[in-house]
Design an enzyme around this catalytic site. Structure first.
Site, short mmCIF file in Angstrom:
data_model
loop_
_atom_site.label_atom_id
_atom_site.label_comp_id
_atom_site.label_asym_id
_atom_site.label_seq_id
_atom_site.Cartn_x
_atom_site.Cartn_y
_atom_site.Cartn_z
N ASP A 1 -9.37 -20.45 -7.59
CA ASP A 1 -10.50 -20.63 -6.68
C ASP A 1 -10.26 -21.67 -5.61
O ASP A 1 -10.86 -21.63 -4.57
CB ASP A 1 -11.77 -20.96 -7.48
CG ASP A 1 -11.56 -22.14 -8.41
OD1 ASP A 1 -10.42 -22.65 -8.47
OD2 ASP A 1 -12.52 -22.57 -9.07
N ASP B 1 -4.79 -23.21 -4.97
CA ASP B 1 -4.30 -21.98 -5.57
C ASP B 1 -3.82 -20.96 -4.55
O ASP B 1 -3.16 -20.00 -4.90
CB ASP B 1 -5.43 -21.31 -6.38
CG ASP B 1 -5.86 -22.17 -7.55
OD1 ASP B 1 -4.98 -22.77 -8.18
OD2 ASP B 1 -7.08 -22.23 -7.81
N ASP C 1 -6.12 -19.47 -13.56
CA ASP C 1 -6.55 -20.84 -13.37
C ASP C 1 -7.59 -21.13 -14.46
O ASP C 1 -8.20 -20.21 -15.00
CB ASP C 1 -7.19 -20.95 -11.98
CG ASP C 1 -7.57 -22.35 -11.66
OD1 ASP C 1 -6.83 -23.26 -12.06
OD2 ASP C 1 -8.61 -22.54 -11.00
#
Lengths: 1038, 290
Positions: A731, A735, A390
């Site tokens: 986070d 996700d 990410d």
């Protein structure tokens, strides 16, 4: 069913603004590509999802809402109504992910791995006793005891494994932490504070800045409320809320507040429209828990290894059972042989050792800020071949920071490192003086009080992200901003809003001689420029001509093209005659000029990459790991960050870049020339699985932008289809499905949401991508060291097995007893095999490719062959020499032992003759047999010391590795010797253990064989090093 | 599980196996080419050859430390055990007086066992020794070899000698003879220079009652010191183990009687808890009469 699941995605996808804007009208049909991927997934869940998906509460008027939910926005629900609804819909809490009941987990440990084999052994023991008992009621209870000991071993190792697992799983709290504790609700016309769990649909709740929103709510009245939706949608900016219906999509409209998001400022009143699992966050959470937990690579490897060992044990067992029966042994004897063979073959202590080894590494990793939730995940990182990272918070610092400045027709670079302290751009220009003043004054953000001793970058600020960035930037360069603001008293202000797209404030100046008011403004650059007629260059105002406008545009495009958010700054000194000191400004009527400003400069901000990330990405590269960025952010920003951290390396281009450089159409570019690719969620959804596969194979550097949680999932699956071991970092709640799906999910410890942490296998306590590299290193090391541990442990199994085979075929007195074997497996060998976990890497493990999931096995043919047929047999021979020595020196020469078994074991034969004509009673022989056990045991132990030393390395010479570098090995060796001494001399008188004292010289009989093992292995390694790739290398390197 | 994901059809599995056994493309048999097999077989031939040689060598070296005549250690043989003849499966002497077949096997065994004790053989091979003292034949620096043994004549066994005995050691009349011997232990000076004898008792009170009276040969169950020490199979070629015969005269028929015989000697402990045969022997006696 497919449709239902499909619709969940579209709800979430519509959260991504760009997709919505560019792709309007196609509606839900466009996600058909995703459908097939998900069809086989758990479809049986949640019928009620359909209802939520056509959430239209945001479109309804307040009256309609009141009607729909049977409530009243003034008086709220009545307590009775609420109680009824609570009873019907359940509490407003997320159902925690389905946990396997503890008892089942416990029993799983009891039957997993080798336990089945040992249970068979134990049951055979009891059967054997049953047969004995039926023949002779006074038969000895030895077999019953042995069965009990085996059962005890299974139960103890089971409890141990269970305890280890429980310890590591309990580190994490569950979703429960996400639930706000209290909610202010209107019921029975009264304001009450109730636990948020008791909220029901139709409740009227009040929210204040700082609160977590207690359920999905439709906002009824709002005062300056902003919420942080980042954990849900990935948007890092605070989202303003209002009570108006602004968008068709429930995720986009401003009049809905989402469960578990935070209200940053302002107040609001809203009506609860969804509770618990039916909230949007609840749906994502259940999507995450619906993704099956994949078996970790190490679990697959261990299973593979268990299969090998069990296969060997069962086939040898059955082979010799048949042999024994055909040799006219009694069935009872054959069963006892079978038990011995099973016990000898199964490395009882190994799985416990592996667990300990893994948890040792987990501890070591936790010290380096990698908290491992699932023990087996320790190794997964090591075999990871693709990291899907990410962007926000993982690669970047997750805070806006000033990156570039443009003034005096020049772009300056600002320091974006974590402490921002090193600002080196030219600050001597007069323009900078003006610019800095605007930055300082035209800013509403403030430090929260009482943080004087906190480093500037770490201070908490009240204000939005950009203003915070500017505040900190100016504080770093200019010093006390608050003081400057005090000196330049603010007399009027227009805050930023999305229609104006600028922010303006009017100040008295801090120059006592200058009575003019200073008007400062910042905002979208093009808007600001419109209002300007002059531009400041080198401190001098100049008319804004075409050239300077062009220069402005170039700079603006350049900064914007790097994915940075650009702000323009201008000011205007109000003439003192028109605006005397006493003039009252009215921001509503705008009784002051709003044009002919002087343009001062541009400032661009970005969420900068963490300073450790580029290095970490390079390390991943050299370790053969592909790093893919998957983000919900804009492609341009994503690409810029990817470039700055090296995910897209400096000299590689995307198809678009090439097209731009060569001035040709994108279609004309040879796709093979491009190394990098930036793919948006939009493009991704049109791809077939084959195309995705092709994309992942052909481009070494990929950035996925504007992706939804589901697409993250698809990307992960796409990578896994290529047999890659995929790590996902993230986070946000968005996700969590991908984190769960990944072979190893890595959540951020500081910024990570609980949902993400819950779905992850590992947590980076410092949110630092670089910690992953440490994890990879540890993971690879543990894989290598586990190989060594297993090789070490398997070796002696042959030395334990051979006695039984010889016993059956040659008829010697039994060389080693079952209990004695257990004392090796669970006694002397335990600490040494754990000690191998402390071994340092043989070579630079970070410079080799990640292991191939299917080809580089933990236990391969070479390892089994080398352990079983080379070292194992040497050990067997060595141990037999010790055994024969003891017997020969006590009176039974080897020749006398052959086929003596039946007489030897007959307790009614009490005058058995030895080689010298002496006669032995049964008990005298039995005692000698125990002495033989002890001798054989000592023989194996001594050779296991050599085995331990040679297992330190697989390729290098021990002398290259350093004999004394790993101190724990020596602790292991000492433990082996001490345990053996205690067993022989301390417990030698306890008959049940069948150990006896042993003459000191017998301890050294196996030493020549131990030396031989060491020399042989050094020769093996020497040839491997001398002739890489040769037949020897292929067959001897494990 | 991975396996579930990649379920193979049965045909595929067979196909894969076939290819594993013989892969025509790479000419691999069981995953190895011919040369590879040759190499690996050669390797193991050499390796195991070497290992065998190593084993043989160490065993040879080890056997050099062991004397042919006396064992290096006698840790376990501090107390010689006792044993009975006839030797039966479960140490029980069962005699069906009316059924000749039941005891004939015992008689055959005893005949064979006592053959070397025949006076003629003893006279031919062994010395007449002075009773009451050890028959020591020290080496005195030179190997004194072979060593002489003392005579134990079958006739010493009196009514149990089975010589010219129509009752077949008493088995046909229900008055069986049981022979007791002490295990040979090299260089063991049994009795510590004092006379020793064997005594038998019923194990429990009722056994004692059922056992009735018995006679022992030689008288009193004496074992003479002259049969000690034993010098081992190699040195003491014609060594004749002394015997004590017990003739049970009126055992209560049709009852199992537990008999325990032990040696009374100064240096032989008979109370070892674990070794039930150290200096003693327990057996069952049953005379079935109709």
């Amino acid at each position: 069913m497919a449709k239902k699941t499909l619709e969940i995605y579209s709800v979430e996808l519509s959260g991504m603004k760009d997709i919505e804007q560019t792709d309007k009208g196609n509606g839900k049909e466009k996600y058909r590509g995703l459908k097939n991927c998900f069809e086989p997934k758990k479809n049986h869940r949640k019928e009620e999802l359909t209802k939520e998906l056509d959430l239209d509460d945001h479109k309804l008027s307040i009256k309609e809402l009141e009607k729909k939910y049977g409530t009243n926005i003034i008086t709220g629900l009545s307590s009775a109504q609420a109680a009824e609804l609570l009873a019907r819909n359940g509490p407003n809490a997320l159902t925690p992910p389905k946990e396997t009941p503890e008892i089942i987990k416990f029993f799983k440990q009891m039957v997993g791995g080798f336990s089945i084999l040992l249970w068979i052994g134990a049951i055979l023991c009891w059967i054997a006793y049953g047969i004995q008992y039926s023949m002779n009621t006074s038969s000895s209870l030895d077999n019953v005891y042995l069965g009990c000991v085996l059962a005890l071993v299974i139960i103890l190792t089971g409890i141990f494994a269970y305890y280890q697992e429980a310890k590591s799983t309990n580190i994490m709290a569950t979703f429960n932490k996400m639930i706000p504790q209290q909610a202010l609700v209107i019921r029975d016309s009264e304001k009450k504070t109730i636990p948020a769990e008791q909220l029901v649909v139709g409740d009227i709740v009040e929210i204040r800045g700082g609160d977590q929103i207690p359920a999905d709510i439709r906002l009824l009245s709002v005062q300056g409320c902003k919420v942080d939706n980042s954990s849900l949608t990935g948007e890092s900016e605070p989202q303003p809320r209002s009570s108006e219906f602004t968008h068709d999509s429930p995720l986009e409209t401003k009049n809905i507040g989402f469960y578990s998001t935070t209200c940053l400022e302002g107040t609001a009143t809203g009506m609860v429209i969804n509770t618990g699992d039916r909230t949007i966050i609840g749906q994502i959470a259940s999507l995450a828990s619906g993704v099956g937990n994949e078996k970790t690579p190490i679990a697959i490897e261990i299973q593979h290894f268990v299969h090998i060992v069990a296969g060997v044990a069962v086939s040898i067992g059955i082979l010799f059972f048949i042999t024994a029966v055909s040799l006219k042994y009694q069935v009872l004897d054959s069963i006892i042989f079978l038990i011995g063979i099973i016990v000898a073959n199964v490395p009882e202590g190994l799985l416990a050792t592996v667990t300990v080894t893994l948890s040792l590494t987990a501890k070591r990793m936790a010290k380096k800020n990698c908290l491992v939730k699932n023990l087996e995940a320790v190794e997964t990182l090591g075999s990871t071949s693709i990291i899907c990272s990410d962007k926000t918070g993982t690669l970047t610092q997750n805070r806006m920071t000033v990156a570039h400045l443009w003034f005096d027709n020049q772009i300056f670079i600002a320091d974006t490192s974590e402490d921002n302290s090193n600002q080196v751009f030219d600050q001597s220009s007069g323009t900078w003086a003006s610019l800095s003043k605007i930055i300082t004054l035209c800013n509403r953000a403030e430090f929260r009080p009482g943080q004087e001793n906190v480093p500037i970058m770490k201070r908490v600020v009240a204000g939005d992200a950009s203003e915070t960035a500017l505040l900190k930037f100016s504080e770093v360069i200019l010093g006390d901003v608050m003081e400057i603001r005090k000196r330049n008293h603010k007399v009027a202000e227009i805050p930023f809003n999305s229609t104006n797209k600028f922010q303006l404030s009017i100040h008295k100046t801090d120059d006592p001689n200058d009575k003019r008011f200073l008007m400062v403004m910042k905002g979208a650059p093009e808007r600001i420029l419109e209002k300007c007629s002059t531009i400041m260059v080198n401190g001098q105002e100049q008319p804004l001509d075409k050239n300077t406008a062009e220069a402005f545009h170039t700079a603006y495009m350049e900064l914007g093209g790097q994915g940075e958010r650009v702000l323009g700054f201008c000011h205007l000194y109000l003439p003192a005659d028109e605006f005397p000191e006493t003039y009252t400004f009215d921001v509503d009527t705008m009784n002051f000029p709003t044009s002919n400003f002087c343009f001062v400069g541009l400032l661009s901000m970005i969420d900068p990459p963490r300073s450790t990330v580029p290095d970490a990405v390079t390390k991943c590269r050299s370790a053969g790991i592909k790093v893919i960025m998957v983000t919900g952010d804009h492609p341009i920003t994503a690409k810029a960050i990817a470039k700055s951290v090296g995910i897209i390396s400096a000299n590689s281009e995307t198809v678009e870049d090439i097209a731009k450089r060569l001035h040709i159409a994108v279609e004309q570019v040879n796709k093979r020339d491009a190394k990098a690719a930036v793919v948006t969620g939009m493009e991704l959804k049109d791809m077939s699985p084959e195309q995705l596969d092709e994309l992942l194979t052909n481009y070494p550097e990929i950035v996925f932008a504007r992706t939804s949680p589901q697409q993250k999932l698809i990307i992960v699956e796409g990578c896994q289809m290529q047999n890659a071991v995929v790590a996902v970092t993230g986070d946000g709640v968005n996700d969590s499905p991908a984190l769960k799906k990944a072979d190893i999910g890595i959540a951020m410890g500081i910024t990570g949401s609980d949902a993400a942490k819950n779905a992850a296998d590992m947590i980076l306590l410092d949110d630092n991508f670089a910690s992953i590299v440490t994890g990879v290193e540890e993971g690879r090391l543990i894989f290598d060291n586990l190989k060594k541990t297993i090789a070490y442990t398997l070796t002696k199994n042959i030395a334990e097995l051979c006695p039984f085979l010889i016993y059956i075929t040659v008829g010697l007195p039994l060389p080693i007893g079952t209990i004695t074997i257990l004392f090796i497996d669970l006694g002397t060998d335990i600490i040494p095999s754990i000690a191998l976990a402390y071994e340092k890497a043989e070579s630079d493990i970070m410079n080799r490719k990640p292991r191939h999931k299917k080809k580089d096995r933990l236990v391969n043919e070479q390892l089994a062959m080398y352990s079983y047929l080379h070292i194992g047999l040497m050990q067997a021979v060595g141990a037999f020499v010790v055994y024969f020595t003891v017997y020969a020196q006590e009176g039974f020469k080897p020749s006398a032992l052959i086929n003596i078994r039946v007489e030897w074991e007959n307790s009614n034969v009490n005058d058995l003759e030895d080689s010298y004509g002496q006669q032995w009673t049964w008990y005298q022989r039995k005692y000698l047999e125990w002495m033989g056990y002890t001798a054989f045991f000592v023989g194996i132990m001594v050779q296991q010391i050599a085995d331990l030393i040679i297992r330190k390395t697989r390729r290098n010479s021990i002398f290259q590795q350093g004999l004394f570098r790993n101190k724990v090995i020596w602790v292991g060796i000492a433990s082996q010797i001490i345990i053996a001494l205690i067993l022989s001399y301390g417990l030698g008188s306890v008959t049940a253990l069948s150990f006896t004292m042993l003459r000191p010289q017998y301890w050294f009989v196996a030493v020549p064989f131990a030396i031989l093992i060491w020399v042989y292995d050094e020769v093996r390694k020497l040839f491997i090093r001398l002739y890489p790739g040769s037949w020897w290398d292929k067959n001897m390197y494990y | 599980m991975v396996i579930q994901k990649e379920k193979k059809s049965c045909g595929q599995v067979v196909e894969e196996w076939k290819e594993f056994v013989w892969n025509p493309r790479t000419h691999q048999f069981m995953g190895r080419t011919g040369t590879s097999w040759a190499f690996i077989l050669l390797f193991y031939l050499v390796f195991y050859g070497f290992l065998t040689a190593m084993f043989t060598l160490t065993m040879w070296v080890m056997l050099q430390t062991v004397s042919d005549h006396t064992p290096k250690y006698q840790d376990r043989l501090a107390t010689p055990g006792l044993m009975i003849r006839p030797k039966t499966e479960n140490l029980d002497v069962i005699v069906n007086v009316s059924d000749a077949e039941s005891w004939d096997q015992h008689v055959q065994k005893l005949n064979k066992f006592l053959e070397p004790y025949n006076d003629s053989i003893q006279a031919q091979k062994n010395d007449v020794c002075r009773p009451g003292r050890y028959y020591e034949q020290p080496d005195n620096g030179v190997l004194n070899y072979p060593k002489r043994a003392c005579q134990f004549n079958r006739t010493q066994l009196g009514n149990c000698s089975g010589l010219g005995d129509p009752t077949h050691y008493g088995y046909s009349t229900g008055q069986p003879c049981v022979f007791i011997k002490m295990n040979r232990v090299i260089n063991f000076y049994a009795g510590a220079n004092q006379s020793m004898n064997v005594t038998c008792v019923g194990k429990r009170d009722e056994d004692a009652e059922n056992l009735g009276s018995f006679v022992m040969f030689p008288a009193n169950g004496n074992i003479d010191l002259m049969y000690f020490p034993y010098y081992g199979k190699k040195f003491h070629v014609n060594y004749t183990q002394p015997l004590v015969a017990v003739k049970f005269l009126n055992v209560t028929p049709n009852v199992e009687v537990n008999v325990e015989c032990r040696i009374n000697a100064a240096n032989i402990a008979t109370d070892d808890e674990r070794d039930k045969f150290a200096g003693r022997v327990a057996f069952k006696l049953r005379i079935n009469k109709t």
